[in-house]
Design a protein around this motif. Structure first.
Motif, PDB file in Angstrom:
ATOM      1  N   ILE A  71       0.835  -1.205   0.000  1.00 27.85           N
ATOM      2  CA  ILE A  71       0.000   0.000   0.000  1.00 27.85           C
ATOM      3  C   ILE A  71       0.869   1.253   0.000  1.00 27.85           C
ATOM      4  O   ILE A  71       0.598   2.220  -0.731  1.00 27.85           O
ATOM      5  CB  ILE A  71      -0.945  -0.012   1.215  1.00 27.85           C
ATOM      6  CG1 ILE A  71      -1.989  -1.114   1.058  1.00 27.85           C
ATOM      7  CG2 ILE A  71      -1.623   1.348   1.387  1.00 27.85           C
ATOM      8  CD1 ILE A  71      -2.879  -1.306   2.260  1.00 27.85           C
ATOM      9  N   THR A  72       1.915   1.253   0.812  1.00 31.83           N
ATOM     10  CA  THR A  72       2.830   2.405   0.863  1.00 31.83           C
ATOM     11  C   THR A  72       3.462   2.661  -0.493  1.00 31.83           C
ATOM     12  O   THR A  72       3.558   3.814  -0.951  1.00 31.83           O
ATOM     13  CB  THR A  72       3.917   2.169   1.923  1.00 31.83           C
ATOM     14  OG1 THR A  72       3.300   2.012   3.211  1.00 31.83           O
ATOM     15  CG2 THR A  72       4.886   3.332   1.970  1.00 31.83           C
ATOM     16  N   ALA A  73       3.893   1.584  -1.164  1.00 26.37           N
ATOM     17  CA  ALA A  73       4.528   1.725  -2.478  1.00 26.37           C
ATOM     18  C   ALA A  73       3.541   2.266  -3.503  1.00 26.37           C
ATOM     19  O   ALA A  73       3.894   3.120  -4.336  1.00 26.37           O
ATOM     20  CB  ALA A  73       5.083   0.383  -2.933  1.00 26.37           C
ATOM     21  N   LEU A  74       2.312   1.790  -3.468  1.00 25.59           N
ATOM     22  CA  LEU A  74       1.305   2.270  -4.414  1.00 25.59           C
ATOM     23  C   LEU A  74       1.024   3.751  -4.204  1.00 25.59           C
ATOM     24  O   LEU A  74       0.959   4.531  -5.164  1.00 25.59           O
ATOM     25  CB  LEU A  74       0.018   1.467  -4.258  1.00 25.59           C
ATOM     26  CG  LEU A  74       0.048   0.025  -4.776  1.00 25.59           C
ATOM     27  CD1 LEU A  74      -1.222  -0.716  -4.352  1.00 25.59           C
ATOM     28  CD2 LEU A  74       0.190  -0.005  -6.290  1.00 25.59           C
ATOM     29  N   ARG A  75       0.848   4.134  -2.951  1.00 32.58           N
ATOM     30  CA  ARG A  75       0.566   5.548  -2.675  1.00 32.58           C
ATOM     31  C   ARG A  75       1.731   6.434  -3.079  1.00 32.58           C
ATOM     32  O   ARG A  75       1.527   7.556  -3.549  1.00 32.58           O
ATOM     33  CB  ARG A  75       0.243   5.705  -1.186  1.00 32.58           C
ATOM     34  CG  ARG A  75      -1.154   5.195  -0.826  1.00 32.58           C
ATOM     35  CD  ARG A  75      -1.419   5.222   0.659  1.00 32.58           C
ATOM     36  NE  ARG A  75      -2.838   4.953   0.948  1.00 32.58           N
ATOM     37  CZ  ARG A  75      -3.308   4.577   2.130  1.00 32.58           C
ATOM     38  NH1 ARG A  75      -2.464   4.411   3.156  1.00 32.58           N
ATOM     39  NH2 ARG A  75      -4.601   4.352   2.305  1.00 32.58           N
ATOM     40  N   ALA A  76       2.940   5.937  -2.928  1.00 30.89           N
ATOM     41  CA  ALA A  76       4.115   6.709  -3.333  1.00 30.89           C
ATOM     42  C   ALA A  76       4.149   6.925  -4.842  1.00 30.89           C
ATOM     43  O   ALA A  76       4.766   7.883  -5.326  1.00 30.89           O
ATOM     44  CB  ALA A  76       5.387   5.999  -2.877  1.00 30.89           C
ATOM     45  N   ASN A  77       3.480   6.040  -5.573  1.00 32.68           N
ATOM     46  CA  ASN A  77       3.446   6.155  -7.034  1.00 32.68           C
ATOM     47  C   ASN A  77       2.144   6.751  -7.549  1.00 32.68           C
ATOM     48  O   ASN A  77       1.807   6.609  -8.731  1.00 32.68           O
ATOM     49  CB  ASN A  77       3.665   4.775  -7.662  1.00 32.68           C
ATOM     50  CG  ASN A  77       5.117   4.329  -7.595  1.00 32.68           C
ATOM     51  OD1 ASN A  77       5.990   4.954  -8.197  1.00 32.68           O
ATOM     52  ND2 ASN A  77       5.375   3.283  -6.843  1.00 32.68           N
ATOM     53  N   GLY A  78       1.404   7.403  -6.659  1.00 34.45           N
ATOM     54  CA  GLY A  78       0.235   8.154  -7.099  1.00 34.45           C
ATOM     55  C   GLY A  78      -1.075   7.395  -7.119  1.00 34.45           C
ATOM     56  O   GLY A  78      -2.074   7.906  -7.641  1.00 34.45           O
ATOM     57  N   VAL A  79      -1.099   6.178  -6.561  1.00 30.76           N
ATOM     58  CA  VAL A  79      -2.335   5.404  -6.515  1.00 30.76           C
ATOM     59  C   VAL A  79      -3.097   5.743  -5.237  1.00 30.76           C
ATOM     60  O   VAL A  79      -2.521   5.770  -4.146  1.00 30.76           O
ATOM     61  CB  VAL A  79      -2.049   3.889  -6.559  1.00 30.76           C
ATOM     62  CG1 VAL A  79      -3.348   3.089  -6.436  1.00 30.76           C
ATOM     63  CG2 VAL A  79      -1.311   3.523  -7.837  1.00 30.76           C
ATOM     64  N   ASN A  80      -4.387   6.001  -5.370  1.00 35.54           N
ATOM     65  CA  ASN A  80      -5.239   6.213  -4.206  1.00 35.54           C
ATOM     66  C   ASN A  80      -5.717   4.864  -3.689  1.00 35.54           C
ATOM     67  O   ASN A  80      -6.289   4.075  -4.445  1.00 35.54           O
ATOM     68  CB  ASN A  80      -6.441   7.076  -4.583  1.00 35.54           C
ATOM     69  CG  ASN A  80      -6.032   8.452  -5.063  1.00 35.54           C
ATOM     70  OD1 ASN A  80      -5.465   9.230  -4.320  1.00 35.54           O
ATOM     71  ND2 ASN A  80      -6.300   8.744  -6.334  1.00 35.54           N
ATOM     72  N   VAL A  81      -5.484   4.581  -2.409  1.00 35.95           N
ATOM     73  CA  VAL A  81      -5.855   3.301  -1.806  1.00 35.95           C
ATOM     74  C   VAL A  81      -6.938   3.538  -0.759  1.00 35.95           C
ATOM     75  O   VAL A  81      -6.802   4.429   0.086  1.00 35.95           O
ATOM     76  CB  VAL A  81      -4.636   2.612  -1.161  1.00 35.95           C
ATOM     77  CG1 VAL A  81      -5.063   1.341  -0.436  1.00 35.95           C
ATOM     78  CG2 VAL A  81      -3.580   2.294  -2.220  1.00 35.95           C
ATOM     79  N   ALA A  82      -7.998   2.741  -0.832  1.00 38.52           N
ATOM     80  CA  ALA A  82      -9.093   2.863   0.125  1.00 38.52           C
ATOM     81  C   ALA A  82      -9.455   1.483   0.661  1.00 38.52           C
ATOM     82  O   ALA A  82      -9.665   0.539  -0.118  1.00 38.52           O
ATOM     83  CB  ALA A  82     -10.314   3.508  -0.527  1.00 38.52           C
ATOM     84  N   LEU A  83      -9.529   1.351   1.985  1.00 34.81           N
ATOM     85  CA  LEU A  83      -9.875   0.090   2.637  1.00 34.81           C
ATOM     86  C   LEU A  83     -11.298   0.157   3.183  1.00 34.81           C
ATOM     87  O   LEU A  83     -11.870   1.235   3.336  1.00 34.81           O
ATOM     88  CB  LEU A  83      -8.887  -0.212   3.761  1.00 34.81           C
ATOM     89  CG  LEU A  83      -7.413  -0.340   3.350  1.00 34.81           C
ATOM     90  CD1 LEU A  83      -6.530  -0.520   4.575  1.00 34.81           C
ATOM     91  CD2 LEU A  83      -7.226  -1.489   2.376  1.00 34.81           C
ATOM     92  N   GLY A  84     -11.872  -1.016   3.475  1.00 38.33           N
ATOM     93  CA  GLY A  84     -13.232  -1.063   3.988  1.00 38.33           C
ATOM     94  C   GLY A  84     -14.273  -0.704   2.942  1.00 38.33           C
ATOM     95  O   GLY A  84     -15.358  -0.234   3.280  1.00 38.33           O
ATOM     96  N   VAL A  85     -13.974  -0.960   1.677  1.00 41.28           N
ATOM     97  CA  VAL A  85     -14.877  -0.586   0.585  1.00 41.28           C
ATOM     98  C   VAL A  85     -15.652  -1.815   0.122  1.00 41.28           C
ATOM     99  O   VAL A  85     -15.066  -2.781  -0.396  1.00 41.28           O
ATOM    100  CB  VAL A  85     -14.096   0.018  -0.599  1.00 41.28           C
ATOM    101  CG1 VAL A  85     -15.036   0.291  -1.769  1.00 41.28           C
ATOM    102  CG2 VAL A  85     -13.394   1.293  -0.165  1.00 41.28           C
TER     103      VAL A  85
END
Length: 261
Positions: free
Chosen positions: A69-83
Protein backbone atom coordinates in the motif's frame (compact mmCIF):
# COMPACT_ATOMS: atom_id res chain seq x y z
CA UNK A 1 -8.95 8.76 -17.42
CA UNK A 2 -10.20 7.53 -14.04
CA UNK A 3 -10.12 3.83 -13.10
CA UNK A 4 -11.66 2.14 -10.06
CA UNK A 5 -10.33 -1.27 -9.00
CA UNK A 6 -12.26 -3.40 -6.51
CA UNK A 7 -11.11 -6.37 -4.41
CA UNK A 8 -7.34 -5.82 -4.39
CA UNK A 9 -6.49 -8.34 -1.65
CA UNK A 10 -2.92 -7.79 -0.48
CA UNK A 11 -2.44 -5.09 -3.20
CA UNK A 12 0.48 -6.96 -4.76
CA UNK A 13 -1.10 -7.23 -8.24
CA UNK A 14 -2.69 -3.80 -8.65
CA UNK A 15 -0.27 -2.58 -11.32
CA UNK A 16 -0.38 -5.89 -13.21
CA UNK A 17 -4.19 -5.82 -13.18
CA UNK A 18 -4.21 -2.24 -14.43
CA UNK A 19 -1.73 -2.86 -17.24
CA UNK A 20 -3.34 -6.14 -18.35
CA UNK A 21 -6.85 -4.72 -18.41
CA UNK A 22 -6.10 -1.44 -20.13
CA UNK A 23 -4.07 -3.15 -22.83
CA UNK A 24 -6.77 -5.77 -23.44
CA UNK A 25 -9.39 -3.03 -23.72
CA UNK A 26 -7.13 -1.22 -26.21
CA UNK A 27 -7.63 2.16 -24.62
CA UNK A 28 -5.11 4.61 -26.11
CA UNK A 29 -3.09 6.57 -25.20
CA UNK A 30 -2.35 4.14 -22.36
CA UNK A 31 1.33 3.53 -21.59
CA UNK A 32 2.11 0.60 -19.25
CA UNK A 33 3.14 1.83 -15.83
CA UNK A 34 6.60 0.79 -14.66
CA UNK A 35 7.06 1.62 -10.96
CA UNK A 36 10.80 0.91 -11.29
CA UNK A 37 11.39 3.60 -13.91
CA UNK A 38 13.59 6.58 -13.04
CA UNK A 39 10.59 8.93 -12.99
CA UNK A 40 7.50 6.71 -12.75
CA UNK A 41 4.28 8.37 -13.81
CA UNK A 42 0.87 6.79 -13.20
CA UNK A 43 -0.88 7.17 -16.59
CA UNK A 44 -4.39 7.15 -15.10
CA UNK A 45 -6.14 8.36 -11.97
CA UNK A 46 -6.40 5.01 -10.17
CA UNK A 47 -8.34 4.18 -6.99
CA UNK A 48 -7.54 0.69 -5.63
CA UNK A 49 -9.89 -0.69 -2.98
CA UNK A 50 -10.38 -3.67 -0.69
CA UNK A 51 -13.26 -4.77 1.55
CA UNK A 52 -11.20 -5.75 4.58
CA UNK A 53 -9.51 -3.46 7.10
CA UNK A 54 -5.73 -3.25 7.37
CA UNK A 55 -5.60 -5.30 10.59
CA UNK A 56 -7.52 -8.14 8.93
CA UNK A 57 -5.31 -8.02 5.84
CA UNK A 58 -2.12 -8.09 7.90
CA UNK A 59 -3.41 -11.06 9.87
CA UNK A 60 -3.79 -13.01 6.62
CA UNK A 61 -0.93 -11.67 4.49
CA UNK A 62 1.56 -10.24 6.97
CA UNK A 63 3.49 -6.98 6.76
CA UNK A 64 3.73 -7.07 2.97
CA UNK A 65 0.22 -5.60 2.75
CA UNK A 66 1.28 -2.34 4.37
CA UNK A 67 4.44 -2.27 2.27
CA UNK A 68 2.46 -2.74 -0.93
CA UNK A 69 0.00 0.00 0.00
CA UNK A 70 2.83 2.40 0.86
CA UNK A 71 4.53 1.72 -2.48
CA UNK A 72 1.30 2.27 -4.41
CA UNK A 73 0.57 5.55 -2.67
CA UNK A 74 4.12 6.71 -3.33
CA UNK A 75 3.45 6.15 -7.03
CA UNK A 76 0.24 8.15 -7.10
CA UNK A 77 -2.34 5.40 -6.52
CA UNK A 78 -5.24 6.21 -4.21
CA UNK A 79 -5.86 3.30 -1.81
CA UNK A 80 -9.09 2.86 0.13
CA UNK A 81 -9.87 0.09 2.64
CA UNK A 82 -13.23 -1.06 3.99
CA UNK A 83 -14.88 -0.59 0.58
CA UNK A 84 -17.83 -2.85 -0.15
CA UNK A 85 -18.21 -3.22 -3.91
CA UNK A 86 -21.92 -4.01 -3.51
CA UNK A 87 -23.12 -0.96 -1.59
CA UNK A 88 -22.37 2.71 -0.94
CA UNK A 89 -18.92 4.25 -1.33
CA UNK A 90 -19.20 6.72 -4.18
CA UNK A 91 -15.74 7.69 -5.46
CA UNK A 92 -16.91 8.47 -8.98
CA UNK A 93 -17.33 9.12 -11.67
CA UNK A 94 -14.96 6.65 -13.36
CA UNK A 95 -14.35 5.79 -17.01
CA UNK A 96 -13.52 2.16 -16.18
CA UNK A 97 -14.54 0.02 -13.18
CA UNK A 98 -12.73 -3.31 -12.71
CA UNK A 99 -13.27 -6.24 -10.36
CA UNK A 100 -10.91 -9.16 -10.95
CA UNK A 101 -12.23 -12.52 -9.78
CA UNK A 102 -14.82 -11.68 -7.12
CA UNK A 103 -15.99 -14.55 -4.93
CA UNK A 104 -18.36 -14.70 -1.98
CA UNK A 105 -16.14 -17.20 -0.15
CA UNK A 106 -18.65 -20.05 -0.03
CA UNK A 107 -17.80 -23.24 -1.92
CA UNK A 108 -19.64 -26.44 -2.77
CA UNK A 109 -18.71 -29.57 -0.81
CA UNK A 110 -18.61 -32.83 -2.77
CA UNK A 111 -19.31 -34.72 0.47
CA UNK A 112 -22.60 -32.91 0.89
CA UNK A 113 -25.29 -35.50 -0.01
CA UNK A 114 -28.05 -32.91 -0.29
CA UNK A 115 -25.95 -30.57 -2.47
CA UNK A 116 -27.12 -27.64 -0.33
CA UNK A 117 -23.58 -26.25 -0.11
CA UNK A 118 -23.48 -25.96 -3.91
CA UNK A 119 -26.77 -24.11 -3.96
CA UNK A 120 -25.57 -21.79 -1.19
CA UNK A 121 -22.38 -20.99 -3.13
CA UNK A 122 -24.30 -20.34 -6.34
CA UNK A 123 -26.80 -18.10 -4.56
CA UNK A 124 -24.15 -16.15 -2.65
CA UNK A 125 -22.10 -15.47 -5.77
CA UNK A 126 -25.19 -14.54 -7.77
CA UNK A 127 -25.97 -11.95 -5.09
CA UNK A 128 -22.38 -10.69 -5.13
CA UNK A 129 -22.17 -10.38 -8.92
CA UNK A 130 -25.55 -8.65 -9.20
CA UNK A 131 -24.74 -6.33 -6.30
CA UNK A 132 -21.43 -5.23 -7.82
CA UNK A 133 -23.08 -4.40 -11.15
CA UNK A 134 -25.88 -2.46 -9.48
CA UNK A 135 -23.47 -0.52 -7.28
CA UNK A 136 -21.48 0.70 -10.30
CA UNK A 137 -24.33 3.20 -10.84
CA UNK A 138 -22.74 5.27 -8.05
CA UNK A 139 -19.32 5.39 -9.66
CA UNK A 140 -19.47 5.02 -13.43
CA UNK A 141 -19.45 7.72 -16.07
CA UNK A 142 -22.33 7.81 -18.52
CA UNK A 143 -21.31 5.28 -21.18
CA UNK A 144 -18.45 4.13 -18.95
CA UNK A 145 -17.06 0.57 -18.98
CA UNK A 146 -17.42 -2.13 -16.31
CA UNK A 147 -15.20 -5.23 -16.46
CA UNK A 148 -15.60 -8.16 -14.09
CA UNK A 149 -13.42 -11.23 -14.57
CA UNK A 150 -14.40 -14.67 -13.30
CA UNK A 151 -12.91 -18.15 -13.06
CA UNK A 152 -14.61 -21.51 -12.78
CA UNK A 153 -17.80 -22.58 -11.07
CA UNK A 154 -20.20 -21.11 -9.96
CA UNK A 155 -19.56 -18.30 -12.42
CA UNK A 156 -18.97 -20.47 -15.49
CA UNK A 157 -19.78 -24.04 -16.44
CA UNK A 158 -20.81 -26.82 -14.09
CA UNK A 159 -19.09 -27.85 -10.87
CA UNK A 160 -16.51 -30.54 -11.75
CA UNK A 161 -17.21 -32.46 -8.54
CA UNK A 162 -20.97 -32.05 -8.61
CA UNK A 163 -22.64 -35.45 -8.93
CA UNK A 164 -25.56 -33.90 -10.78
CA UNK A 165 -23.53 -31.42 -12.85
CA UNK A 166 -24.85 -28.45 -10.90
CA UNK A 167 -24.89 -25.27 -12.97
CA UNK A 168 -24.18 -21.82 -11.62
CA UNK A 169 -24.43 -18.36 -13.17
CA UNK A 170 -23.21 -19.57 -16.60
CA UNK A 171 -21.71 -16.20 -17.48
CA UNK A 172 -19.92 -17.75 -20.45
CA UNK A 173 -23.32 -17.71 -22.18
CA UNK A 174 -23.81 -14.24 -23.75
CA UNK A 175 -27.56 -14.14 -23.07
CA UNK A 176 -27.03 -14.89 -19.38
CA UNK A 177 -24.24 -12.33 -19.07
CA UNK A 178 -26.48 -9.74 -20.75
CA UNK A 179 -29.37 -10.56 -18.43
CA UNK A 180 -27.23 -9.75 -15.38
CA UNK A 181 -26.30 -6.33 -16.76
CA UNK A 182 -29.75 -5.13 -17.82
CA UNK A 183 -31.20 -4.45 -14.32
CA UNK A 184 -28.13 -2.33 -13.54
CA UNK A 185 -28.47 -0.23 -16.70
CA UNK A 186 -25.52 -1.96 -18.37
CA UNK A 187 -25.23 -3.32 -21.88
CA UNK A 188 -23.21 -6.51 -22.34
CA UNK A 189 -20.40 -5.78 -24.81
CA UNK A 190 -18.72 -9.18 -24.96
CA UNK A 191 -16.33 -11.67 -23.41
CA UNK A 192 -12.59 -11.12 -23.05
CA UNK A 193 -10.42 -14.20 -22.61
CA UNK A 194 -7.39 -13.47 -20.47
CA UNK A 195 -6.02 -17.02 -20.72
CA UNK A 196 -4.59 -19.04 -17.84
CA UNK A 197 -3.88 -16.88 -14.79
CA UNK A 198 -2.83 -17.37 -11.20
CA UNK A 199 -5.87 -16.64 -9.06
CA UNK A 200 -5.94 -15.92 -5.32
CA UNK A 201 -8.65 -17.49 -3.17
CA UNK A 202 -10.25 -15.69 -0.21
CA UNK A 203 -8.21 -18.04 1.98
CA UNK A 204 -4.94 -16.69 0.59
CA UNK A 205 -3.79 -19.70 -1.45
CA UNK A 206 -3.55 -19.55 -5.24
CA UNK A 207 -4.43 -21.76 -8.20
CA UNK A 208 -4.31 -21.56 -11.99
CA UNK A 209 -7.47 -21.18 -14.05
CA UNK A 210 -8.85 -19.74 -17.28
CA UNK A 211 -9.89 -16.16 -16.55
CA UNK A 212 -12.93 -14.85 -18.43
CA UNK A 213 -13.76 -11.15 -18.61
CA UNK A 214 -17.39 -9.96 -18.74
CA UNK A 215 -17.39 -6.48 -20.29
CA UNK A 216 -20.32 -4.11 -19.89
CA UNK A 217 -20.98 -0.55 -20.96
CA UNK A 218 -23.31 2.00 -19.41
CA UNK A 219 -26.21 2.23 -21.85
CA UNK A 220 -26.99 5.92 -21.33
CA UNK A 221 -27.52 7.03 -24.93
CA UNK A 222 -23.98 6.05 -25.89
CA UNK A 223 -24.96 4.99 -29.43
CA UNK A 224 -25.86 8.52 -30.53
CA UNK A 225 -23.21 9.31 -33.19
CA UNK A 226 -23.70 13.04 -32.71
CA UNK A 227 -22.59 12.70 -29.09
CA UNK A 228 -19.54 10.69 -30.14
CA UNK A 229 -18.61 13.20 -32.85
CA UNK A 230 -18.94 16.10 -30.43
CA UNK A 231 -16.70 14.39 -27.87
CA UNK A 232 -14.05 13.58 -30.49
CA UNK A 233 -14.00 17.18 -31.71
CA UNK A 234 -14.00 18.78 -28.26
CA UNK A 235 -11.62 16.46 -26.39
CA UNK A 236 -7.88 15.92 -26.69
CA UNK A 237 -6.74 12.31 -27.35
CA UNK A 238 -5.32 12.04 -23.84
CA UNK A 239 -8.67 12.98 -22.26
CA UNK A 240 -11.02 10.82 -24.34
CA UNK A 241 -13.38 8.66 -22.26
CA UNK A 242 -12.67 4.94 -22.14
CA UNK A 243 -15.87 3.85 -23.91
CA UNK A 244 -15.32 5.92 -27.03
CA UNK A 245 -13.40 3.29 -29.04
CA UNK A 246 -16.03 0.63 -28.36
CA UNK A 247 -18.65 2.48 -30.42
CA UNK A 248 -19.51 0.35 -33.50
CA UNK A 249 -19.18 3.32 -35.89
CA UNK A 250 -16.12 4.93 -34.33
CA UNK A 251 -13.96 4.59 -37.47
CA UNK A 252 -16.66 6.11 -39.68
CA UNK A 253 -17.07 9.04 -37.30
CA UNK A 254 -13.29 9.59 -37.16
CA UNK A 255 -13.10 9.47 -40.96
CA UNK A 256 -15.89 12.06 -41.22
CA UNK A 257 -14.02 14.41 -38.91
CA UNK A 258 -10.75 13.86 -40.79
CA UNK A 259 -12.30 14.83 -44.16
CA UNK A 260 -13.57 18.10 -42.70
CA UNK A 261 -10.16 19.27 -41.46
Amino acid sequence: MRVLLYGCGDFSHVIDYLNDTMQVLKLPPFVPFDPNADNPHMPVDLVATELRALTDLKQQYGDRVEQNITALRANGVNVALGVDATQGNSFGPFDVIIFRNPHAGTYGNSQDPGMSSYLESSTDNHTLFSGVLENTRLNREPRGLVLITVVGWPYVGTHPKGKIGLTGLQLEVPDYAAAYGEPAGLEFVGHIRFGTKWVARNTGDTFQAEELGILYRDNSNWLDPNIVEHILRATSPAELPAWINTHPDIEKIKAKIATQH
